[in-house]
Design an enzyme around this catalytic site. Structure first.
Site, PDB file in Angstrom:
ATOM      1  N   PRO A 368      55.855 -72.158  -1.613  1.00 46.80           N
ATOM      2  CA  PRO A 368      55.182 -71.543  -2.812  1.00 46.80           C
ATOM      3  C   PRO A 368      54.218 -72.907  -3.046  1.00 46.80           C
ATOM      4  O   PRO A 368      54.836 -73.803  -2.742  1.00 46.80           O
ATOM      5  CB  PRO A 368      56.622 -71.302  -4.017  1.00 46.80           C
ATOM      6  CG  PRO A 368      57.232 -72.254  -4.249  1.00 46.80           C
ATOM      7  CD  PRO A 368      58.167 -72.329  -2.658  1.00 46.80           C
ATOM      8  N   PRO A 369      53.521 -72.472  -3.859  1.00 46.69           N
ATOM      9  CA  PRO A 369      52.037 -73.489  -4.116  1.00 46.69           C
ATOM     10  C   PRO A 369      52.723 -74.365  -5.149  1.00 46.69           C
ATOM     11  O   PRO A 369      53.367 -74.316  -5.691  1.00 46.69           O
ATOM     12  CB  PRO A 369      51.617 -72.507  -5.117  1.00 46.69           C
ATOM     13  CG  PRO A 369      51.869 -71.020  -5.037  1.00 46.69           C
ATOM     14  CD  PRO A 369      53.068 -70.819  -5.160  1.00 46.69           C
ATOM     15  N   GLY A 370      52.279 -75.647  -4.803  1.00 49.07           N
ATOM     16  CA  GLY A 370      52.080 -77.035  -5.500  1.00 49.07           C
ATOM     17  C   GLY A 370      53.517 -77.646  -5.720  1.00 49.07           C
ATOM     18  O   GLY A 370      53.902 -77.973  -6.389  1.00 49.07           O
ATOM     19  N   VAL A 371      54.113 -76.938  -4.729  1.00 51.77           N
ATOM     20  CA  VAL A 371      55.952 -77.798  -4.713  1.00 51.77           C
ATOM     21  C   VAL A 371      55.401 -79.046  -3.492  1.00 51.77           C
ATOM     22  O   VAL A 371      56.480 -79.922  -3.215  1.00 51.77           O
ATOM     23  CB  VAL A 371      56.678 -76.820  -3.698  1.00 51.77           C
ATOM     24  CG1 VAL A 371      57.133 -75.674  -4.380  1.00 51.77           C
ATOM     25  CG2 VAL A 371      55.884 -76.403  -2.231  1.00 51.77           C
ATOM     26  N   GLY A 372      54.463 -79.832  -3.111  1.00 49.79           N
ATOM     27  CA  GLY A 372      54.278 -81.261  -2.585  1.00 49.79           C
ATOM     28  C   GLY A 372      53.266 -80.624  -1.191  1.00 49.79           C
ATOM     29  O   GLY A 372      53.513 -82.170  -0.289  1.00 49.79           O
ATOM     30  N   LYS A 373      53.882 -79.350  -0.474  1.00 49.66           N
ATOM     31  CA  LYS A 373      53.276 -79.386   0.703  1.00 49.66           C
ATOM     32  C   LYS A 373      52.157 -80.196   1.042  1.00 49.66           C
ATOM     33  O   LYS A 373      51.767 -81.164   2.146  1.00 49.66           O
ATOM     34  CB  LYS A 373      53.060 -77.829   1.136  1.00 49.66           C
ATOM     35  CG  LYS A 373      53.625 -76.638   1.447  1.00 49.66           C
ATOM     36  CD  LYS A 373      54.046 -75.807   1.353  1.00 49.66           C
ATOM     37  CE  LYS A 373      53.284 -74.713   0.691  1.00 49.66           C
ATOM     38  NZ  LYS A 373      52.813 -74.697  -0.742  1.00 49.66           N
ATOM     39  N   THR A 374      51.007 -79.777   0.625  1.00 45.83           N
ATOM     40  CA  THR A 374      49.879 -80.939   0.591  1.00 45.83           C
ATOM     41  C   THR A 374      49.838 -82.498   0.630  1.00 45.83           C
ATOM     42  O   THR A 374      49.552 -83.294   2.098  1.00 45.83           O
ATOM     43  CB  THR A 374      48.478 -80.440   0.270  1.00 45.83           C
ATOM     44  OG1 THR A 374      48.742 -79.333   0.182  1.00 45.83           O
ATOM     45  CG2 THR A 374      46.990 -80.943   0.673  1.00 45.83           C
ATOM     46  N   SER A 690      67.871 -57.118  -1.333  1.00 51.79           N
ATOM     47  CA  SER A 690      68.604 -57.754  -1.526  1.00 51.79           C
ATOM     48  C   SER A 690      68.914 -57.352  -2.965  1.00 51.79           C
ATOM     49  O   SER A 690      69.808 -58.229  -3.518  1.00 51.79           O
ATOM     50  CB  SER A 690      68.088 -59.468  -1.127  1.00 51.79           C
ATOM     51  OG  SER A 690      67.078 -59.460  -1.926  1.00 51.79           O
ATOM     52  N   LYS A 733      65.852 -68.692  -5.104  1.00 51.36           N
ATOM     53  CA  LYS A 733      66.623 -68.025  -5.794  1.00 51.36           C
ATOM     54  C   LYS A 733      67.389 -68.735  -6.937  1.00 51.36           C
ATOM     55  O   LYS A 733      67.586 -67.911  -8.260  1.00 51.36           O
ATOM     56  CB  LYS A 733      67.846 -66.038  -5.265  1.00 51.36           C
ATOM     57  CG  LYS A 733      66.860 -65.406  -4.615  1.00 51.36           C
ATOM     58  CD  LYS A 733      67.525 -64.831  -4.012  1.00 51.36           C
ATOM     59  CE  LYS A 733      66.082 -63.799  -2.990  1.00 51.36           C
ATOM     60  NZ  LYS A 733      67.724 -62.851  -2.204  1.00 51.36           N
TER      61      LYS A 733
HETATM   62  P1  ADP Z   1      50.716 -77.055  -2.221  1.00 50.34           P
HETATM   63  O1  ADP Z   1      50.374 -77.680  -1.160  1.00 50.34           O
HETATM   64  O2  ADP Z   1      52.913 -77.211  -1.848  1.00 50.34           O
HETATM   65  O3  ADP Z   1      50.244 -76.547  -2.732  1.00 50.34           O
HETATM   66  P2  ADP Z   1      50.098 -79.730  -3.404  1.00 50.34           P
HETATM   67  O4  ADP Z   1      50.367 -80.604  -2.602  1.00 50.34           O
HETATM   68  O5  ADP Z   1      49.186 -80.192  -3.822  1.00 50.34           O
HETATM   69  O6  ADP Z   1      50.866 -78.262  -3.390  1.00 50.34           O
HETATM   70  O7  ADP Z   1      50.679 -79.955  -4.757  1.00 50.34           O
HETATM   71  C1  ADP Z   1      50.452 -80.814  -6.141  1.00 50.34           C
HETATM   72  C2  ADP Z   1      50.802 -81.252  -6.829  1.00 50.34           C
HETATM   73  O8  ADP Z   1      51.539 -82.105  -7.113  1.00 50.34           O
HETATM   74  C3  ADP Z   1      49.602 -82.935  -5.896  1.00 50.34           C
HETATM   75  O9  ADP Z   1      49.211 -83.350  -6.638  1.00 50.34           O
HETATM   76  C4  ADP Z   1      50.853 -83.538  -5.959  1.00 50.34           C
HETATM   77  O10 ADP Z   1      51.062 -84.257  -6.025  1.00 50.34           O
HETATM   78  C5  ADP Z   1      52.322 -83.251  -7.114  1.00 50.34           C
HETATM   79  N1  ADP Z   1      53.601 -83.253  -6.336  1.00 50.34           N
HETATM   80  C6  ADP Z   1      54.230 -82.442  -6.318  1.00 50.34           C
HETATM   81  N2  ADP Z   1      55.717 -82.340  -5.511  1.00 50.34           N
HETATM   82  C7  ADP Z   1      55.823 -83.645  -5.817  1.00 50.34           C
HETATM   83  C8  ADP Z   1      56.746 -84.196  -5.782  1.00 50.34           C
HETATM   84  N3  ADP Z   1      57.689 -84.180  -5.257  1.00 50.34           N
HETATM   85  N4  ADP Z   1      56.856 -85.456  -6.976  1.00 50.34           N
HETATM   86  C9  ADP Z   1      55.537 -86.427  -6.635  1.00 50.34           C
HETATM   87  N5  ADP Z   1      54.798 -85.832  -7.111  1.00 50.34           N
HETATM   88  C10 ADP Z   1      54.172 -84.109  -6.347  1.00 50.34           C
END
Ligand code: ADP
Length: 801
Positions: A368-374, A690, A733
């Site tokens: 999902p968005p915001g989990v740190g992929k980028t 499910s 989940k």
């Molecule tokens: P995604 O690409 O999955 O949508 P992002 O990489 O843009 O998510 O992450 C969103 C923000 O959350 C960024 O500022 C990122 O540094 C931070 N972030 C996400 N996961 C972590 C983590 N495990 N530890 C520290 N910061 C995190």
């Protein structure tokens, strides 16, 4: 050959001269040149005597000293009207008189003297001949009009109309553009009519040829004229432009030099360089005002700015990478581990110098968005000391967006890959292809096929962009794709990649991330890090629980940024630096709570069950409601259910109906009622098998009127016989359920193995039941359920609204 039936008119003895390659016709004047001694003597003798001479054509023009046998039998008797001698030749004006046959050669030296007899012609004056004569006249005139080369006096004589048909036919015969053998044949035709026919035929053919020549020559002429005209205009234009531009020439020259330098400096592959130089040459020849010169410049700019041979140094230090990943990311230990493995493999391959497969596996981060992929992608680039570029593929439907438009398009540009490479400035960046799960496809081509080429180490050495036209080597690039789900990633693409899942964070993890990473980061971003401002634990927890509801931390980061902005404003306006952000500040800055616990406010209810699902936003809890009402046994489904989910409901219904006895229901309980199954939040389409167990539980609860415990959530597919089958995304989940405050989770037995991925903090908080069969569920989920084999029969209560 002569027609022997023709009677001879008279015979005479005359000097004879042999000629080569031409025929003298009666009624014609011609100037002949004689070089052979025998011929000169014969002509001289005739001229000095009665000027009469007989002229015969040689059968073979190559014979220099012909014998009587070498001559055709029929020739022309003629008068030598004038004569002129030069060094070793004489030129004589000859007037043809009549056809003669060579009867007998009386002497061969010093020249031929022979007896010849005049041949009389037939069909001289008939109507047919008159008609034929008119015809030939017209044809000849047409030939002259078409440009047949005839001396003007001859033309005038023939076309004057004052000549006899017999003269006409012989005169035209002499002018025919045919071989002398053919002319000889005509000479031998004694029937004037037949001669006309033959001459008309040959002249007609000549006219056709002339006609054709004329059309062709007209066309070529026109083409030539056009070309000349264009060349002249171009030259004029050039001169005008030169005049207008005046002193600009110098700057043009320096621009060209500059390009040349840049082309050399770009260190392109040989073929690309020669292409660039060719384009430069084109530019050189164009005037500055030519609109096309802008396009060529643009193209050259792209070529010289591409990182053809500019690379970041290749030094992989796994230890350093591990440190960077840990420094920048909290939790997600498994992901980090996997990435370190990946980097180790890369290093090993490099050591082994296996150039042919030095390109690593392509990673695909899904979550999902915001989990740190980028941000993991960025850390990888940092750890490797490479550049990082990101291109979003979401919504791309046109292959040209990836591969570029051909240069013939107005405003053509290279595709996103080449743009990304140019932005990177090196040929070995970490290249993130975002939203690969949102690629589209339509009539403008399939972008995924272009991506396949990009991600294929066999093919990407020579990636071809339509705009660039020259291949670009992508084999040193580290591609990482990202997406929210895998279902919508085209199969062949998914096949090529190694998927790493990012499941989302637990509330505790979010707290740590917020505290240790996001808060310092946003402070810094807002320029207020010089004086440390703390955030209260309670405040941060409140933001996580009541202002965000997400698997990742994106909204958390946003909310923290909002607080920072407000704080910055207060500092600017009042000059007051807060020391700590408290719970009260959170409400002040962010307004009233946006979310409340999904579970806390609920009570144990009949016919409503908490299910678990995975969407593009990560794991989520969902509620399934069942209502009964008087009716005729209909099953009503609402809430945008997908086909698989609908089937699940039907299976659940069948299971309950077939277990009426165990459930303590009357046999035909469904006959007089309608059952309505609803999954709220109707705007979001839902699908998947499910929800089977939750559907069944909601039905059972509604029918038996036993409430479901509010803090229980369940997931699992159900078969008609009540077996509970494995489902996907357990980790997501479970994390979502935990976040929502669920205390008990029921899941399929086959999913127990997935528990290794579930964070310990969640395991500590939640009680798990892994079941094989549906019959195990009601005792856990239904409040006060004693045994599924109930003694008394319950009558389902139908809701009355
Ligand atoms: P995604 O690409 O999955 O949508 P992002 O990489 O843009 O998510 O992450 C969103 C923000 O959350 C960024 O500022 C990122 O540094 C931070 N972030 C996400 N996961 C972590 C983590 N495990 N530890 C520290 N910061 C995190």
């Amino acid at each position: 050959m002569a027609n022997d039936t023709n009677k001879l008119r008279f015979q005479r003895t005359v000097p004879v001269v042999a000629i080569r390659d031409s025929v003298v016709f009666p009624h014609t004047d011609s100037i002949l040149s004689f070089g052979r001694a025998k011929s000169i003597d014969a002509v001289n003798a005739a001229f000095q005597d009665d000027k009469i001479i007989a002229i015969f054509n040689q059968k073979d023009p190559n014979v220099t000293d012909p014998t009587p046998e070498d001559l055709y039998e029929i020739g022309t008797i003629a008068t030598v009207t004038q004569m002129m001698s030069t060094d070793d030749e004489i030129h004589a004006m000859i007037k043809g008189q009549a056809r003669v046959r060579l009867d007998e050669v009386l002497a061969e030296e010093p020249y031929f003297i022979a007896k010849v007899s005049e041949l009389s012609e037939t069909d001289i004056k008939t109507d047919e001949v008159t008609a034929l004569s008119n015809q030939l006249y017209d044809i000849f005139k047409r030939a002259v009009n078409l440009g047949k080369g005839v001396e003007i006096t001859t033309v005038m004589k023939i076309l004057s109309g004052n000549i006899e048909p017999i003269e006409l036919v012989d005169s035209v015969s002499s002018l025919l553009d045919v071989k002398s053998a053919e002319k000889q044949k005509i000479l031998e035709i004694l029937s004037v009519k037949d001669r006309f026919k033959r001459v008309i035929e040959l002249m007609g053919h000549e006219v056709n040829v002339l006609d054709l020549e004329k059309t062709i020559s007209m066309k070529t002429q026109k083409k030539l004229e056009d070309q000349m005209k264009k060349a002249m205009l171009r030259e004029k234009k050039r001169v005008i432009e030169e005049e207008l531009e005046g002193g600009d020439e110098d700057s043009d020259l320096s621009e060209l030099k500059e390009y040349k330098k840049k082309i050399k400096a770009a260190k392109m592959p040989k073929e690309t360089e020669s292409k660039a130089l060719k384009e430069l040459k084109r530019l050189e020849q164009m005037s500055a005002n030519n609109p096309e010169s802008g396009y060529v410049r643009n193209y050259l700019d792209w070529l010289v700015e591409m990182p053809w041979s500019n690379s970041s140094p290749n030094n992989v230090s796994v230890k350093k990478a591990g440190k960077i990943l840990d420094e920048e990311h909290f939790a997600i230990d498994k992901t980090k581990e996997r990435i370190l493995e990946y980097l180790s493999v890369m290093k090993m391959k490099e050591k082994a110098k296996k150039a042919e497969d030095s390109q690593p596996t392509i990673l695909c981060f899904v979550g999902p968005p915001g989990v740190g992929k980028t941000s993991i992608g960025k850390s990888i680039a940092k750890a490797l000391g490479r550049k990082f570029v990101r291109v979003s593929l979401g919504g791309i439907r046109d292959e040209a967006e990836i591969r570029g438009h051909r240069r013939t398009y107005v405003g053509a540009m290279p595709g996103r890959i080449i743009q990304g490479m140019k932005n990177a400035g090196t040929n070995n960046p970490v290249f993130m292809l975002d939203e690969i799960d949102k690629l589209g496809m339509d009539y403008r081509g399939d972008p995924s096929s272009a991506l396949l080429e990009i991600l294929d180490p066999e093919q990407n050495k020579e990636f071809s962009d339509h705009y660039l036209e020259v291949p670009f080597d992508l084999s040193k690039v580290i591609f990482i794709a990202t997406g929210n789900v895998t279902d919508t990633i085209p199969g062949p693409l998914l096949d090529r990649m190694e998927v790493i899942r990012f499941a989302g964070y637990t509330t505790d993890e979010k707290f740590e991330i917020g505290d240790k990473f996001l808060w310092p980061k946003v402070l810094k971003l807002h320029g207020i890090d010089d004086r440390k401002i703390k955030i209260e634990k309670r405040a941060l927890k409140e933001i996580i629980e009541s202002y965000t509801r997400e698997a990742g931390v994106r909204n958390l980061e946003r909310n923290l940024a909002t607080i920072c902005r407000k704080v910055a404003r207060e500092i600017a306006e009042k000059g007051k630096y807060p020391k700590v952000i408290t719970l009260k500040d959170v409400v002040k800055f962010l307004g009233p709570r946006k979310f409340s616990s999904q579970i806390a406010e609920k009570k144990d209810d009949v016919g409503i069950v908490t299910g678990l699902s995975v969407t593009t936003f990560g794991g989520e809890i969902l509620f399934i409601e069942v209502s009964l009402m008087p009716g005729t046994g209909k099953l009503i489904l609402t809430g945008q259910l997908g086909s698989v989910m609908k089937e699940s409901v039907k299976a659940a219904y069948t299971w309950t109906r077939s277990h009426w006895r165990q459930l303590g229901l009357p046999e035909n309980f469904a006959r007089d009622m309608d059952i309505h199954v609803h999954v709220p939040e109707g705007a979001i389409p839902k699908d998947g098998p499910s929800a089977g167990v939750s559907m069944t539980t909601a039905l059972v609860s509604a029918l038996t009127h036993i409430p479901v415990r509010k803090d229980v959530a369940m997931t699992g597919e159900i078969t008609l016989r009540g077996r509970v089958l494995e489902i996907g995304g357990l980790k997501e989940k479970v994390i979502a359920a935990h976040r929502a405050g669920i205390k008990t989770i029921i899941a399929p037995k086959d999913n127990e193995k997935d528990m290794v991925d579930v964070p310990q903090s969640v395991k500590d908080d939640v009680k798990f039941y892994f079941v094989d069969h549906y019959e195990e569920i009601p005792p856990i989920a239904l409040k006060g359920w004693k045994s599924i084999k109930q003694k008394e029969t319950v009558t389902p209560t139908v809701a009355t609204v």
